[in-house]
Design a protein around this motif. Structure first.
Motif, PDB file in Angstrom:
ATOM      1  N   CYS A   1       0.985  -1.570   0.032  1.00  0.00           N
ATOM      2  CA  CYS A   1      -0.406  -0.391  -0.095  1.00  0.00           C
ATOM      3  C   CYS A   1       1.174   0.944   0.324  1.00  0.00           C
ATOM      4  CB  CYS A   1      -0.836   0.144   1.539  1.00  0.00           C
ATOM      5  SG  CYS A   1       0.145  -0.320   3.210  1.00  0.00           S
TER       6      CYS A   1
ATOM      7  N   HIS B   1     -12.350   3.577   6.796  1.00  0.00           N
ATOM      8  CA  HIS B   1     -10.748   4.057   6.614  1.00  0.00           C
ATOM      9  C   HIS B   1     -10.728   5.698   7.198  1.00  0.00           C
ATOM     10  CE1 HIS B   1      -7.391   3.136   6.422  1.00  0.00           C
ATOM     11  NE2 HIS B   1      -6.539   4.123   5.277  1.00  0.00           N
TER      12      HIS B   1
ATOM     13  N   TRP C   1      -2.716   3.929   5.457  1.00  0.00           N
ATOM     14  CA  TRP C   1      -2.459   3.092   4.661  1.00  0.00           C
ATOM     15  C   TRP C   1      -3.521   3.668   2.776  1.00  0.00           C
ATOM     16  CZ3 TRP C   1      -2.752  -2.716   4.886  1.00  0.00           C
ATOM     17  CH2 TRP C   1      -2.832  -3.521   3.114  1.00  0.00           C
ATOM     18  N   HIS C   2      -3.430   3.749   1.694  1.00  0.00           N
ATOM     19  CA  HIS C   2      -3.751   4.506   0.141  1.00  0.00           C
ATOM     20  C   HIS C   2      -3.325   3.576  -0.457  1.00  0.00           C
ATOM     21  CE1 HIS C   2      -3.754   8.533   2.354  1.00  0.00           C
ATOM     22  NE2 HIS C   2      -2.308   8.344   3.104  1.00  0.00           N
ATOM     23  N   ASP C   3      -4.849   2.314  -0.616  1.00  0.00           N
ATOM     24  CA  ASP C   3      -4.896   1.183  -1.608  1.00  0.00           C
ATOM     25  C   ASP C   3      -4.971   1.869  -2.786  1.00  0.00           C
ATOM     26  OD1 ASP C   3      -6.156  -0.615  -3.009  1.00  0.00           O
ATOM     27  OD2 ASP C   3      -7.704   0.521  -3.802  1.00  0.00           O
TER      28      ASP C   3
ATOM     29  N   LYS D   1      -8.885   2.028   1.902  1.00  0.00           N
ATOM     30  CA  LYS D   1      -8.175   1.106   2.551  1.00  0.00           C
ATOM     31  C   LYS D   1      -8.680  -0.286   1.730  1.00  0.00           C
ATOM     32  CE  LYS D   1      -5.782  -1.712   5.518  1.00  0.00           C
ATOM     33  NZ  LYS D   1      -5.642  -1.776   7.381  1.00  0.00           N
TER      34      LYS D   1
END
Lengths: 226, 198
Positions: free
Chosen positions: A58, A159, A83-85, A142
């Motif tokens: 991520c 998220h 967390w960034h997708d 996320k």
């Protein structure tokens, strides 16, 4: 520069080298699908090379966002989210079908348009097109990875919240493309959040904790630019 | 059988596979990454999309039953047989430039998959813009709930294979990976075999 991109819209802009670009979620559950093209108008953000060189699945601080040709495009300096997708792409028209048909004639400027449509439109404004689409980052979203035998994925609806931020430092002149359409795996009602974009001059070298690969990417890029 | 060829390490090829055709890739000596891209033979902008494929199957690894989707969400092919167990599509291809970042300046002039892709893709018009995020058959890139990702020793072994059945006319662009600096080829790149029925 400061600009509020409404939810469900698309936007693009040049960002000069040495700026800090801050994205801020203006409501809960935001999603900003982002593509980046480098100073030569060819070299694109490359998610696999970014991930494998920094051993992450991520995008999170501090990481360097790397291009197809191994340059540093931007550095993720800080974020309120860890967390960034970046594994599940941007939304297509198909992902909006569950809301029923929508058009300008029917819904005015609130009509529902996909991230793909918006990103191609913005790319085309700068002389690019569908062929330049590449893996994107879905900032503020996320998609959790399970430890099972297939690494199954599940979207996490809660998220991010209004006020969440991520700060990027441009390491070369960039074109940045943003869609605020819903994340394609979101099953929430249609209420896409807006995202604020602000740029400021990068004034100091923050004490980043990058992996060696990140520092090498920055050195390579600064070497090419001087 | 209409195709039976061996691809040496560091070499590759552009293989036309008609709709309904089956292409089998055999890992002859085990632990050999086979970097692969798939294009609609009639429109190379309609190309394999790793992240659309991952999202629509709601899982990161590819195996039997995985449908390879294009950037327009068209079905390009289905993995119809797999004796390895799982394959990567997140790790991308090696390039001279990414090798320098990962391993250091001494790798600058080592051969890399991106060169093989460009060499064999060029006659079909596949260039910088068309090179997208690829599949790495037989390569083991575990990801986990903590957001970690690493390159591990392969899960593959001599003679294991994976088979694609084409859902439309395809061009399959292959680079038999020459990487020497990580375990994706067991530190020793080896030949693969391509078998085709159509």
């Amino acid at each position: 520069m400061i600009h509020d991109i409404p939810g469900g819209a698309a936007w693009s802009a040049p960002v000069r080298a040495g700026r800090v670009l801050t994205l801020t979620a203006l409501a809960d559950g935001a999603n900003a699908s982002v593509l980046i093209i480098g100073a030569d108008r060819l070299d694109r953000l490359n998610i696999p090379d970014t991930l494998k060189s920094q051993m992450s699945a991520c995008i999170r601080p501090a990481m360097v966002l790397m291009s197809d040709r191994g340059t540093a495009l931007a550095t993720v300096l800080e974020s309120s989210l860890e967390w960034h997708d970046c594994l599940t792409g941007f939304g297509h028209d198909r992902h909006l079908e569950r809301f029923g048909p929508s058009s300008y004639a029917q819904d005015g400027n609130g009509w529902r348009r996909s991230a793909r449509l918006g990103l191609i439109s913005e790319l085309t404004k700068h002389g690019f097109g569908e062929g330049n689409l590449h893996g994107c980052i879905n900032f503020f979203s996320k998609v959790g990875i399970s430890d099972d035998s297939r690494a199954s994925l599940a979207y996490l609806p809660d998220h991010s919240a209004a006020g969440d931020t991520v700060e990027l430092r441009s390491e070369q002149d960039l074109l940045i493309f943003v869609s605020t359409a819903p994340h394609p795996l979101s099953m929430e009602p249609y209420a896409p959040a807006g995202v604020r974009v602000e740029t400021a001059l990068a004034t100091e070298e923050p004490d980043l904790k990058l992996r060696d690969e990140g520092y090498r990417a920055l050195e390579q890029t600064r070497g090419l630019l001087t | 059988m209409t195709l039976d060829s061996t691809v040496q390490p560091g070499d590759g090829g552009l293989v036309p596979v008609p709709a309904g055709g089956r292409l089998r890739i055999v890992d002859l000596h085990g632990n050999q990454a086979v970097d692969t891209l798939v294009y609609d033979a009639h429109d190379i902008d309609n190309r394999y999309s790793a992240f659309d494929t991952i999202r629509e199957q709601a899982a990161v690894y590819l195996t039997t039953g995985s449908t390879l989707l294009s950037s327009r969400l068209d079905e390009l092919a289905v993995i119809t047989d797999d004796t390895c167990g799982r394959h990567d599509t997140v790790g991308g291809a090696c390039s001279q430039e990414s090798n320098v970042i990962r391993y250091g300046e001494f790798t600058r002039h080592q051969h890399a998959c991106r060169q093989t892709f460009l060499r064999y893709g060029a006659p079909a018009g596949i260039g910088q813009r068309q090179l997208t995020h690829n599949i790495n058959f037989f390569m083991n890139v575990p990801v986990g709930s903590g957001g970690e990702l690493r390159f591990d020793d392969g899960l593959s072994a001599p003679g294991r294979h994976v088979e694609l059945t084409a859902s439309r006319d395809l061009l399959v662009l292959i680079s038999n990976c020459p990487q020497l600096n990580n375990p994706c080829n067991g530190w020793n790149p080896t030949p693969i075999q391509l078998l085709g029925w159509w």
